[in-house]
Design a protein around this motif. Structure first.
Motif, PDB file in Angstrom:
ATOM      1  N   SER A 110     -55.578  48.767 181.662  1.00 32.05           N
ATOM      2  CA  SER A 110     -54.811  48.690 182.905  1.00 32.05           C
ATOM      3  C   SER A 110     -53.758  47.591 182.843  1.00 32.05           C
ATOM      4  CB  SER A 110     -55.746  48.447 184.090  1.00 32.05           C
ATOM      5  OG  SER A 110     -56.469  47.230 183.921  1.00 32.05           O
TER       6      SER A 110
ATOM      7  N   SER B 293     -49.727  48.068 183.009  1.00 28.51           N
ATOM      8  CA  SER B 293     -48.938  47.318 183.996  1.00 28.51           C
ATOM      9  C   SER B 293     -47.791  46.584 183.327  1.00 28.51           C
ATOM     10  CB  SER B 293     -49.838  46.320 184.738  1.00 28.51           C
ATOM     11  OG  SER B 293     -50.865  46.982 185.443  1.00 28.51           O
TER      12      SER B 293
ATOM     13  N   ASN C 270     -50.308  54.603 191.182  1.00 31.86           N
ATOM     14  CA  ASN C 270     -51.367  53.679 191.614  1.00 31.86           C
ATOM     15  C   ASN C 270     -51.105  52.259 191.108  1.00 31.86           C
ATOM     16  OD1 ASN C 270     -52.725  55.739 192.920  1.00 31.86           O
ATOM     17  ND2 ASN C 270     -54.053  56.190 191.176  1.00 31.86           N
ATOM     18  N   ILE C 271     -50.640  52.136 189.868  1.00 32.91           N
ATOM     19  CA  ILE C 271     -50.320  50.810 189.328  1.00 32.91           C
ATOM     20  C   ILE C 271     -49.156  50.197 190.090  1.00 32.91           C
ATOM     21  CG2 ILE C 271     -49.451  49.566 187.307  1.00 32.91           C
ATOM     22  CD1 ILE C 271     -51.021  51.548 185.568  1.00 32.91           C
TER      23      ILE C 271
ATOM     24  N   GLN D  68     -48.288  50.766 193.157  1.00 34.18           N
ATOM     25  CA  GLN D  68     -48.752  50.366 194.482  1.00 34.18           C
ATOM     26  C   GLN D  68     -49.451  49.013 194.426  1.00 34.18           C
ATOM     27  OE1 GLN D  68     -48.257  52.114 197.574  1.00 34.18           O
ATOM     28  NE2 GLN D  68     -46.743  52.928 196.145  1.00 34.18           N
ATOM     29  N   THR D  69     -50.229  48.785 193.368  1.00 31.75           N
ATOM     30  CA  THR D  69     -50.909  47.493 193.198  1.00 31.75           C
ATOM     31  C   THR D  69     -49.896  46.383 192.937  1.00 31.75           C
ATOM     32  OG1 THR D  69     -52.876  48.596 192.297  1.00 31.75           O
ATOM     33  CG2 THR D  69     -52.639  46.233 191.854  1.00 31.75           C
TER      34      THR D  69
ATOM     35  N   HIS E 189     -48.105  45.529 196.116  1.00 24.98           N
ATOM     36  CA  HIS E 189     -48.925  44.708 197.017  1.00 24.98           C
ATOM     37  C   HIS E 189     -48.964  43.251 196.558  1.00 24.98           C
ATOM     38  CE1 HIS E 189     -52.152  43.713 199.816  1.00 24.98           C
ATOM     39  NE2 HIS E 189     -52.777  43.116 198.817  1.00 24.98           N
TER      40      HIS E 189
END
Length: 243
Positions: A10, A14, A46-47, A49-50, A53
């Motif tokens: 992950s 990223s 999804n990455i 979105q993280t 944030h």
């Protein structure tokens, strides 16, 4: 031979996504990132979105691309951009300080704090204060309100590290700054001192804040508002001269 480290997929993904955004000029669409990286579109989403944030990427109004966010730009600044920011804005600090008779400050966002890089104090109004560089928390100061209002996701990060730091009064001030484009401090942060702060942007990203401070008798609210517009015009002239 050194042993190959066990990589975390992950984090690898990223990092790859951030590099792709940078290689595409600082902004890239979801489909473009997925195509270049070879990572599934849902996983990329999804990455992103993280990262959004956390403040490492951001979306802009009316723009479908993902851009590098303020937090990653701050990391680049910490790595060595302070001197160039200081040199670039020093003429504006000197001009507004001498024209207003106050003390001019230059600050940049640094993590969940403000780092003060420079000061011009022609009348010695702040002679007894610590010299720059110095770091301070964002909540409570005009400079801090500028960063909290203009740097996406910064308020969330402050709350993550200092629970209840942003009370209802501070949140109201932040929204006021977001609407007006400047922050007023009427003896809220330091007794006997009024101030006004404005943001400085590069390509829409807030990279620094300029602040003028002085005694309340010489810097009442109505004058601070006029000085805010004077500071904005000074920054505009600087940007026109350099581009």
């Amino acid at each position: 031979m050194s042993k190959t480290p066990r990589l975390i997929q992950s984090i690898e993904r990223s990092a790859a996504i951030l590099e792709i955004i940078a290689q595409q000029g600082g902004g890239a669409r979801l489909q473009q990132i997925a195509s270049i990286s070879g990572i599934g579109k849902t996983t990329v989403h999804n990455i992103l979105q993280t990262l959004d944030h956390l403040g490492y990427v951001q979306r802009r109004a009316g723009d479908m691309r993902y851009h590098l966010g303020g937090r990653i730009l701050n990391l680049a600044r910490i790595a060595g951009d302070d001197n160039s920011v200081r040199a670039r804005l020093r003429p504006v600090l000197e001009a507004v300080a001498h024209k207003s008779g106050g003390t001019a400050w230059l600050a940049v966002p640094s993590g969940d704090q403000a780092a003060y890089l420079d000061i011009v104090d022609p009348n010695g109004l702040c002679a007894g204060w610590p010299s720059v560089p110095v770091r301070e928390n964002l909540e409570g100061s005009a400079v801090g309100w500028v960063f909290l209002a203009c740097v996406p996701g910064l308020g969330k990060r402050v709350l993550a590290t200092r629970a209840n730091a942003l009370d209802a009064d501070v949140l109201s001030r932040i929204e006021d700054v977001r609407i007006k484009g400047y922050a007023l401090d009427l003896q809220a942060y330091r007794p006997g001192l009024n101030g006004v702060a404005i943001p400085w942007r590069i390509n829409g990203e807030v990279r620094a804040s300029l602040c003028l401070t002085g005694p309340p008798a010489q810097f009442p609210q109505h004058r601070l508002i006029r000085l805010a517009w004077m500071m904005m015009r000074s920054l505009e002239r600087l940007d026109i001269q350099q581009y």
